[in-house]
Structures are given as structure tokens and as C-alpha cells.
Motif scaffolding. Structure first.
Motif, PDB file in Angstrom:
ATOM      1  N   HIS A 148      29.820  43.826  23.725  1.00  0.00           N
ATOM      2  CA  HIS A 148      30.832  43.235  24.597  1.00  0.00           C
ATOM      3  C   HIS A 148      30.564  43.563  26.063  1.00  0.00           C
ATOM      4  CE1 HIS A 148      33.239  42.512  20.952  1.00  0.00           C
ATOM      5  NE2 HIS A 148      32.772  43.692  20.584  1.00  0.00           N
ATOM      6  N   GLU A 149      31.182  42.758  26.926  1.00  0.00           N
ATOM      7  CA  GLU A 149      31.092  42.995  28.361  1.00  0.00           C
ATOM      8  C   GLU A 149      32.436  42.670  29.000  1.00  0.00           C
ATOM      9  OE1 GLU A 149      28.914  40.840  32.097  1.00  0.00           O
ATOM     10  OE2 GLU A 149      27.596  41.520  30.483  1.00  0.00           O
ATOM     11  N   ILE A 150      32.878  43.549  29.896  1.00  0.00           N
ATOM     12  CA  ILE A 150      34.087  43.316  30.687  1.00  0.00           C
ATOM     13  C   ILE A 150      33.702  43.518  32.148  1.00  0.00           C
ATOM     14  CG2 ILE A 150      36.436  44.098  31.224  1.00  0.00           C
ATOM     15  CD1 ILE A 150      36.668  45.059  28.330  1.00  0.00           C
ATOM     16  N   ASN A 151      33.869  42.482  32.951  1.00  0.00           N
ATOM     17  CA  ASN A 151      33.471  42.549  34.360  1.00  0.00           C
ATOM     18  C   ASN A 151      34.693  42.788  35.242  1.00  0.00           C
ATOM     19  OD1 ASN A 151      30.884  41.889  33.521  1.00  0.00           O
ATOM     20  ND2 ASN A 151      31.194  39.702  33.844  1.00  0.00           N
ATOM     21  N   PHE A 152      34.601  43.792  36.104  1.00  0.00           N
ATOM     22  CA  PHE A 152      35.676  44.018  37.062  1.00  0.00           C
ATOM     23  C   PHE A 152      35.172  43.743  38.470  1.00  0.00           C
ATOM     24  CE2 PHE A 152      34.023  47.911  35.174  1.00  0.00           C
ATOM     25  CZ  PHE A 152      33.504  48.617  36.241  1.00  0.00           C
ATOM     26  N   LYS A 153      36.090  43.486  39.360  1.00  0.00           N
ATOM     27  CA  LYS A 153      35.758  43.017  40.703  1.00  0.00           C
ATOM     28  C   LYS A 153      34.900  44.035  41.457  1.00  0.00           C
ATOM     29  CE  LYS A 153      37.839  41.066  44.896  1.00  0.00           C
ATOM     30  NZ  LYS A 153      39.095  40.776  45.622  1.00  0.00           N
TER      31      LYS A 153
ATOM     32  N   VAL B 190      28.537  49.354  51.695  1.00  0.00           N
ATOM     33  CA  VAL B 190      27.841  48.836  50.524  1.00  0.00           C
ATOM     34  C   VAL B 190      28.857  48.357  49.491  1.00  0.00           C
ATOM     35  CG1 VAL B 190      26.101  49.314  48.755  1.00  0.00           C
ATOM     36  CG2 VAL B 190      26.050  50.570  50.937  1.00  0.00           C
ATOM     37  N   SER B 191      28.629  47.135  48.989  1.00  0.00           N
ATOM     38  CA  SER B 191      29.497  46.556  47.972  1.00  0.00           C
ATOM     39  C   SER B 191      28.723  46.450  46.660  1.00  0.00           C
ATOM     40  CB  SER B 191      29.966  45.165  48.412  1.00  0.00           C
ATOM     41  OG  SER B 191      30.713  44.538  47.395  1.00  0.00           O
ATOM     42  N   ILE B 192      29.355  46.881  45.573  1.00  0.00           N
ATOM     43  CA  ILE B 192      28.715  46.886  44.255  1.00  0.00           C
ATOM     44  C   ILE B 192      29.624  46.209  43.238  1.00  0.00           C
ATOM     45  CG2 ILE B 192      27.809  48.284  42.358  1.00  0.00           C
ATOM     46  CD1 ILE B 192      26.088  48.706  44.705  1.00  0.00           C
ATOM     47  N   GLY B 193      29.047  45.329  42.441  1.00  0.00           N
ATOM     48  CA  GLY B 193      29.767  44.729  41.318  1.00  0.00           C
ATOM     49  C   GLY B 193      29.041  45.059  40.026  1.00  0.00           C
ATOM     50  N   PRO B 194      29.493  46.069  39.264  1.00  0.00           N
ATOM     51  CA  PRO B 194      28.795  46.475  38.040  1.00  0.00           C
ATOM     52  C   PRO B 194      29.218  45.646  36.832  1.00  0.00           C
ATOM     53  CG  PRO B 194      30.601  47.975  38.471  1.00  0.00           C
ATOM     54  CD  PRO B 194      30.633  46.945  39.575  1.00  0.00           C
ATOM     55  N   GLU B 195      28.306  45.543  35.858  1.00  0.00           N
ATOM     56  CA  GLU B 195      28.575  44.807  34.628  1.00  0.00           C
ATOM     57  C   GLU B 195      28.179  45.658  33.420  1.00  0.00           C
ATOM     58  OE1 GLU B 195      27.778  40.262  36.332  1.00  0.00           O
ATOM     59  OE2 GLU B 195      26.304  41.213  35.013  1.00  0.00           O
ATOM     60  N   PRO B 196      28.974  46.661  33.081  1.00  0.00           N
ATOM     61  CA  PRO B 196      28.617  47.534  31.950  1.00  0.00           C
ATOM     62  C   PRO B 196      28.880  46.867  30.600  1.00  0.00           C
ATOM     63  CG  PRO B 196      30.687  48.242  32.942  1.00  0.00           C
ATOM     64  CD  PRO B 196      30.180  47.110  33.779  1.00  0.00           C
ATOM     65  N   GLU B 197      27.909  46.958  29.711  1.00  0.00           N
ATOM     66  CA  GLU B 197      28.032  46.437  28.351  1.00  0.00           C
ATOM     67  C   GLU B 197      28.213  47.598  27.371  1.00  0.00           C
ATOM     68  OE1 GLU B 197      25.057  42.608  29.126  1.00  0.00           O
ATOM     69  OE2 GLU B 197      24.304  44.428  28.143  1.00  0.00           O
ATOM     70  N   PHE B 198      28.778  47.306  26.221  1.00  0.00           N
ATOM     71  CA  PHE B 198      29.014  48.358  25.227  1.00  0.00           C
ATOM     72  C   PHE B 198      29.091  47.752  23.836  1.00  0.00           C
ATOM     73  CE2 PHE B 198      33.059  46.809  26.809  1.00  0.00           C
ATOM     74  CZ  PHE B 198      33.852  46.681  25.689  1.00  0.00           C
TER      75      PHE B 198
END
Length: 456
Positions: free
Chosen positions: A207-212, A139-147
Motif C-alpha cells: 500500500h501507499e499513502i501520500n501526504f502533502k 527545501v520542500s519534500i514530498g515523500p511517498e512511503p510504501e508498506f
């Protein structure tokens, strides 16, 4: 590592990966190592040990009192051990002085006999991923947490005054937090993250910072680490970072959208270039399972009373159990992607969730969809916010739970999601959230005082 028995480790010695950690500790002059884990609610805990004790930690585990951790053990069965995962070792970018450094290892929680502790959130996710592997998938997951970044008052306490007045994709000088985001990114990259993008979000101070994307276990580890780094960097800059879903009324809240796909030995099993949306039958069945079990897993992916003040119409948060390629009011959105990148985005989770439990229940829901050929229905391309009840019924669209207690009721009634969590976590999670709600019921809010104090 916790699939085996700790008691047998001395017989086999350290693994190559464990020895590499010891070598790096010496090379980087690390003096202390934090053994990190999370409780059921997702709060990061750690036990700090001198660097020379790490070999013992690998060999025997480190004892701790499980009765002091939310949802772990009763006082009469409190002894537990932390089993460090060497693949999670990283030197922390901030140093205690000019010469020495600290590092971090993420741990699994194990019982005294070395067996995995059923109530450990990381173990819950591992169990679900083991089931996926048995079905032939990773399973591959790409999360996009905002803060949000907020100012502090004169006493150093957090306020809800935004650190800047920027908007979506704004640049400095409006986005005064760009330097803070840059510092967060540099820190994460030093810890092995691959950052794909960062930007100011819709609301002031958001803000949002997206990691791979990564495998699901690493993604959950990364979310926990990300939250800790953002808070630490904010503190160093004299401001407060929060992952609270809805800190300010009448503006957008913070979500944690999750892009998901399954892979097998032939590649991305979600991909089908012949399909209108580039999705395979496997993808549709997985999606069907997610939609089917969404009411139940919402208790886990949106675990606070405040979470449900984000899940309301009008602020780009999903409310409706449906899917679409263009509609952000739907629970699931299918982006324009094909081949290896074929995936869909689950938009309901928020960053207050325990990442291990949240990913576990979403994945379990999708796997159930594959096992039982669950049909996700047709996409909804109109703005569902504009639908009346009759039109929603016509499209077969239902709503996500509107309150935490409604979500907990749905959780208790869903055997698939409860099975994914296991009896221990299900019982302790519901118990903790019921207690939270009981406390909330006794509180008189400022809104109530403003509304009723002089009226009656």
C-alpha cells in the motif's frame, strides 16, 4: 530551539508557542506526553512524562541516558537532554481511557551544556538546512512511503502472508485493507496531516499513502510519525505493518520516493517554463549533485542488507544513476509539472531509512551540485533495463551499489556526504552497519539449505 542554550531559558521564560502547548494540554485533558526522538538507525524512541512536567521540559530539557541509544554516546559521557520542539505537539488520537489523552512532542538531543548534540539525526538535518538557508533556499519534500500489511499467526507473530490479494489501484473487495488504510488516514488527519491520495500498490498486501509536501524538517518528522501510526493502526486491526524494503522475493519491494524542490523569496527556484522539462539551471545543478553523490548516500537512504534485494532490475526500483522524464528505471524522474509544482523525484530511497539522515544527505548532495556547477547529463528515455554494458557506457550510466558493504565503501570515500553527516554520525553509522553485516555473514539462510544441503 536547540540553536540556543537551554541554561538560559529560565531567564527568558516560555515562548508563545510553548505556552500554547501548555494551554492545549489543559484543554484536551492530556495526562502523559511522549518525548520522541530517533537513534542513528531511525528507530523511534520516546520518554513518557506526566503532563505537568512539560513546562519543565521546555524550560530545562529532560535528562536521559544516551549510552543506551544506538550510536549516541559512550558510557562515560552518557548524560544527555531532550529539548522538545513545540511546533511538533499533537494529541494522539487513541486515548488510554474514556477521559484522558496522551500527546507527542518531537525532540532534539542536546548535550549537558545545552549545545546541540552532533550525533542527533534531527540536528544533522537542521545543519544541512541551515546551509541551504545561507545559500538563500528553503527545501520542500514530498515523500511517498510504501508498506506491506501481513497476517499474524496463531501466536500473534508476523507472517509474510499478505492481508489481501489486490493489485495496483484495486478496489474492495479485492483490496480488503481499504478499511485499514481509511483508518490510518483518519488518524493521520487528526494529527494534522494533509493526505493527498492513497491506493493499493502493485504487490499483494502492498500500500501507499501520500501526504502533502512540506519543508524538509517537517517532512522528516512526518515520515517518522507516519510509520508509527501505520504500525499502531495495523496492530489494532490484528495485522502487522512493515516498512521492510523487500519482505517477499520475486515481487515488488517498498520504496520511499521523494519529490524535491527548492524555494527562495521569489518562489520555486526549480521552475523555468522556457525549459523542455520546466526545470531551471539551479534544478539541473542540484540534480547533478544528487547523481554525483548517489553511490555514497545510498548507504543512508538504503541502509539495510535487505534494501539491496529491492534495488535489482525488473521490479520498478531504480538501479541506474541517470535521469529521465519517462523512465522509472532511472534514479531520478522528472514529472510533468510546471511553475510552483516544478520538481523531480528521487526513486531510490526505501522506508527503512532514518528520514532525517536520508533527507540531509540528499539535500547536501544537491547543494554541492549548485556550488560546483555539476552537470547531470542528458535524459535517458529508453528502457535502461534493456541496455547492455556497452550501451550504458555510451550514455555514461553507472549503477547504484549492489550491496550494503559497497555502499558503505562509497560513503567513506565521499567527503561531501560524510561532512553532511558529521564525524560522529559517519563513524557510528558505519560501525553499526558493519556489525549488522558481520552478523549476517554468520547466518545460514533457508535458501542455502535448500540449494546445497542435499547436493553436497
Amino acid at each position: 530551539m536547540t540553536d540556543g542554550n537551554i541554561a538560559t531559558k529560565k531567564e527568558v521564560g516560555l515562548s508563545k508557542e510553548e505556552q500554547e502547548v501548555l494551554d492545549e494540554i489543559e484543554r484536551e485533558n492530556v495526562d502523559f506526553v511522549r518525548l520522541q526522538f530517533t537513534d542513528i538507525t531511525g528507530t523511534v524512541k520516546n520518554v513518557s512524562i506526566p503532563a505537568h512536567q512539560v513546562e519543565k521540559a521546555f524550560d530545562e530539557g529532560i535528562w536521559f541516558d544516551g549510552s543506551s541509544i544506538e550510536g549516541f554516546a559512550r558510557i562515560q559521557e552518557s548524560d544527555m537532554r531532550l529539548d522538545p520542539d513545540p511546533s511538533t505537539f499533537t494529541v494522539l488520537p487513541w486515548r488510554s481511557d474514556g477521559d484522558t489523552a496522551s500527546a507527542r512532542l518531537i525532540c532534539d538531543v542536546v548535550n549537558t551544556d545545552g549545545t546541540p548534540f552532533d550525533g542527533g539525526p534531527r540536528q544533522v538535518l537542521k545543519r544541512v538546512l541551515s546551509k541551504a538557508r545561507e545559500m538563500g533556499y528553503t527545501v520542500s519534500i514530498g515523500p511517498e512511503p510504501e508498506f506491506f500489511l501481513f497476517e499474524k499467526d496463531e501466536e500473534g507473530k508476523a507472517t509474510t502472508v499478505p492481508h489481501d490479494s489486490g493489485g495496483y489501484f484495486d478496489l474492495a473487495p479485492k483490496d480488503m485493507a481499504s478499511d485499514v488504510r481509511r483508518e490510518v488516514i483518519f488518524t493521520l488527519e487528526q494529527m494534522g496531516f494533509e493526505i493527498e491520495a492513497s491506493h493499493h500498490e502493485v504487490a499483494d498486501g502492498q500500500h501507499e499513502i501520500n501526504f502533502k509536501y512540506d519543508d524538509a524538517l517537517s517532512a522528516a518528522d512526518n515520515i517518522a510519525t507516519f510509520r508509527a501510526v501505520v504500525r499502531a493502526v495495523a496492530e489494532q486491526n490484528g495485522i502487522h505493518a512493515t516498512f521492510m524494503p523487500k519482505p517477499i522475493a520475486e515481487i515488488n519491494g517498498s520504496g520511499m520516493h521523494a519529490h524535491i524542490s527548492l524555494f527562495d523569496e521569489d518562489g520555486n527556484t526549480f521552475a523555468d517554463d522556457e525549459d523542455e522539462f520546466n526545470l531551471s539551471e539551479t534544478a539541473y545543478k542540484f540534480m547533478g549533485g544528487v547523481l554525483e553523490h548517489a553511490p555514497a548516500f545510498t548507504a543512508i537512504t538504503n541502509p539495510t542488507i535487505n534494501s539491496y534485494k529491492r534495488l535489482i532490475p525488473g521490479y520498478e526500483a531504480p538501479v541506474y544513476i541517470a535521469w529521465s522524464d519517462v523512465n522509472r528505471s532511472a534514479l531520478i524522474r522528472v514529472p510533468d509539472a510546471a511553475g510552483t509544482s516544478s520538481r523531480f523525484e528521487i526513486r531510490s530511497p526505501d522506508p527503512s531509512c532514518n528520514p532525517y539522515l536520508a533527507l540531509a544527505v540528499i539535500i547536501e548532495a544537491g547543494l554541492d551540485g549548485i556550488e560546483n556547477d555539476i552537470d547531470p547529463g542528458t535524459p535517458v528515455r529508453d528502457d535502461i533495463y534493456e541496455f547492455d554494458e556497452e550501451k550504458r557506457e555510451e550514455h555514461g550510466i553507472t549503477l547504484l551499489p549492489g550491496r550494503l558493504m559497497d555502499a558503505l565503501d562509497a560513503l567513506e570515500a565521499d567527503e561531501v556526504v560524510c561532512e553532511a553527516l558529521g564525524d560522529h554520525v559517519t563513524e557510528k553509522f558505519i560501525e553499526a552497519k558493519q556489525s549488522e553485516y558481520d552478523e549476517y555473514k554468520t547466518y545460514v539462510s533457508g535458501w542455502e539449505k535448500a540449494k546445497y544441503l542435499e547436493k553436497f
